[in-house]
Design an enzyme around this catalytic site. Structure first.
Site: not given
Length: 530
Positions: A143, A170
């Protein structure tokens, strides 16, 4: 940088309700207690989610063995367990060994997915000793809350995540500009070749289309919230919006992209209108809000035929003129474009549908139940336009064409003067407007954002001055009845809302976007509640 993902145009069969993509909708579940989580999971299932993300870091007290076991056994949907530490944007501030132990326990007890951060995956794998569950898929995540790196850096990031042994890649970045999303789309498309599923999101309002369009570009899942504002990351849409507004299940590689370009743009009702109309006739398109800072950069970046048509609103209607390869004569004369269509050769065609929608609505209101006269009821009327931007130019031009005498009032007098000179009218500063009443039965048209949500108490003119007008029009339609219109009604003056202009200008845009006749009754029905 140019995003090129060309595709043909294809219409869905009318009434087709089958799912056209395999992209999942995941509902983030954040709550203080396990019981609250289980209630939210039931809501997620009812809402149409495919799986739930259990955010263990949101629990106020946590007993790993009993809590995880209860959640897995009682969840009505497949489970993804996330235990996000503070150093990756989560709430967990405890020791790392306990956190990773909980994720391994979730895997052992039957979780369908677990999310492990890239920074922690080596430690996680070492302690696993090769005892990985065959059922549980490991999502390795990264992230970035600061920006969206270059394509090269994103490619390297994906390669590192793949090399860690991830079942699913991800990453989430932050959009500083809407063009950042193009790089993430490219990476998503290129990652299909490797065969490793990918979840790629761009956080923030400027990254919204990364969340909505992931079925088109091959994303494994998107996150949808149960309620507005109850998000686990910035910019997440609700499940209801994904399914009801954006027709998420119907999106595919050949879906054509349309949208409204503006700043601000989240207030727009256009996505409701166009997506419902697309769905009603089985047109394979999607229409989204596009928060754009620099229109030239936007069009340079999103240059493929997939990006097929755009509505344009404040403050870009004038700047977009120079971005078009061709502009129709009326829009050129007005100096503002509110509709852009990408032709099959990739060229951008611009036109203006604002003035038709607004002027027609004003004429109808003036005409009322009176016998139809020859000529326009606007002829010889004094028509005061507030604002000298794109919409102001459109209405000034339209009123002049109908034989009205035009006055332009603007915060900046110089801009008012420029437009007044073009249409052969008079110029005022906005400060002078409340004391301007040379005659009765004037027409007032506000084309600025004064009075738009959230500044609903603002108005461009004093209530006392409204008695000199026979009709007041406001282009703002959120709220439908602005303070200006409310005070006009209280003064006994006819009003025309921005909704009427909005519907009128949308007819031509819809026909240009789709090549199909506008469903006028459907448009009116959709907007009746606003």
């Amino acid at each position: 940088m140019e995003l090129v993902v060309e595709s043909g145009v294809k219409k869905m069969e009318e009434g087709e309700a089958t799912r056209r993509n395999q992209t999942l909708i995941c509902a983030p579940i954040m709550a203080d207690t396990v019981d609250q989580m289980l209630n939210l999971m039931q809501k997620a299932k009812t809402s149409g989610a495919d799986l739930v993300e259990v955010r263990l870091d949101s629990l106020k007290s946590f007993n790993p063995q009993s809590n995880i076991n209860t959640i897995i056994k009682q969840s009505p949907l497949p489970t993804l367990f996330t235990y996000r530490p503070t150093w990756e944007g989560g709430q967990y501030a405890g020791d790392e060994a306990s956190r990773l132990d909980a994720l391994r326990l979730a895997m052992k007890l039957g979780a369908d997915y677990i999310d492990v951060e890239l920074k922690a995956i080596d430690e996680f794998n070492t302690a696993l000793h090769g005892n990985k569950s065959a059922k549980c898929k490991v999502i390795v995540s990264s992230h970035n809350y600061d920006n969206t790196p270059s394509s090269e850096e994103l490619g390297n990031l994906v390669a590192r995540i793949q090399a860690s042994g991830a079942d699913i890649v991800k990453f989430a970045t932050t959009a500083l500009d809407i063009t950042d999303v193009a790089r993430v789309f490219q990476i998503t498309v290129h990652s299909q070749v490797s065969g490793v599923p990918i979840i790629a999101m761009v956080m923030g309002e400027k990254g919204l289309m990364s969340r909505i369009l992931c079925p088109k570009f091959g994303g494994y899942l998107t996150f949808g919230t149960l309620e507005v504002g109850k998000v686990s990351a910035p910019g997440q849409p609700t499940i209801e919006d994904l399914l009801s507004i954006y027709n998420f299940r119907q999106l595919g590689p050949d879906t054509r992209i349309f949208g409204i370009i503006g700043k601000p743009v989240s207030h727009s009702k256009s996505p409701l209108l166009y997506n419902e109309a697309f769905r009603s006739v089985g047109f394979n398109g999607i229409y989204m809000p596009l928060l754009v800072d620099d229109v030239a950069n936007f069009f340079r970046t999103y240059s493929s035929l997939d990006f097929a048509g755009f509505s344009c609103t404040i403050p870009h209607k004038e700047a977009i003129v120079d971005c078009c390869d061709e502009v129709n004569p009326t829009a050129k004369l007005i100096g503002a474009v509110n509709c852009v269509v990408r032709r099959p050769d990739g060229k951008l065609f611009g036109c203006n549908t604002d003035y038709v929608g607004a002027i027609s609505a004003i004429e109808e209101a003036l005409q009322g139940s009176q016998p139809i006269m020859s000529g326009s009821p606007l002829a010889r009327k004094l028509f005061v336009v507030i604002g000298a931007g794109g919409a102001g130019k459109a209405l000034a031009y339209g009123a002049k064409e109908k034989g009205a005498r035009v006055v332009i009032a603007n915060r900046t007098y110089e801009r008012a003067r420029e437009l007044a000179d073009v249409v052969g009218g008079q110029a005022l500063s906005l400060d002078e407007l409340s004391n301007f009443h040379p005659e009765n039965d004037m027409i007032l048209a506000n084309t600025t954002s004064i009075g738009m949500q959230p500044k609903v108490d603002d108005t461009p003119i004093s209530k006392e001055a409204l008695r000199y007008y026979s009709l007041v029009f406001d282009a703002v339609y959120t709220p439908k009845i602005t303070r200006l219109l409310r005070e006009a009604q209280e003064s006994g003056v006819k009003i025309v809302t921005g909704v009427e202009m909005f519907i009128g200008q949308a007819y031509e845009q819809y026909e240009r976007f789709t090549g199909l006749p506008a469903p006028k009754e459907l448009f009116k029905k959709i907007m009746a509640g606003y």
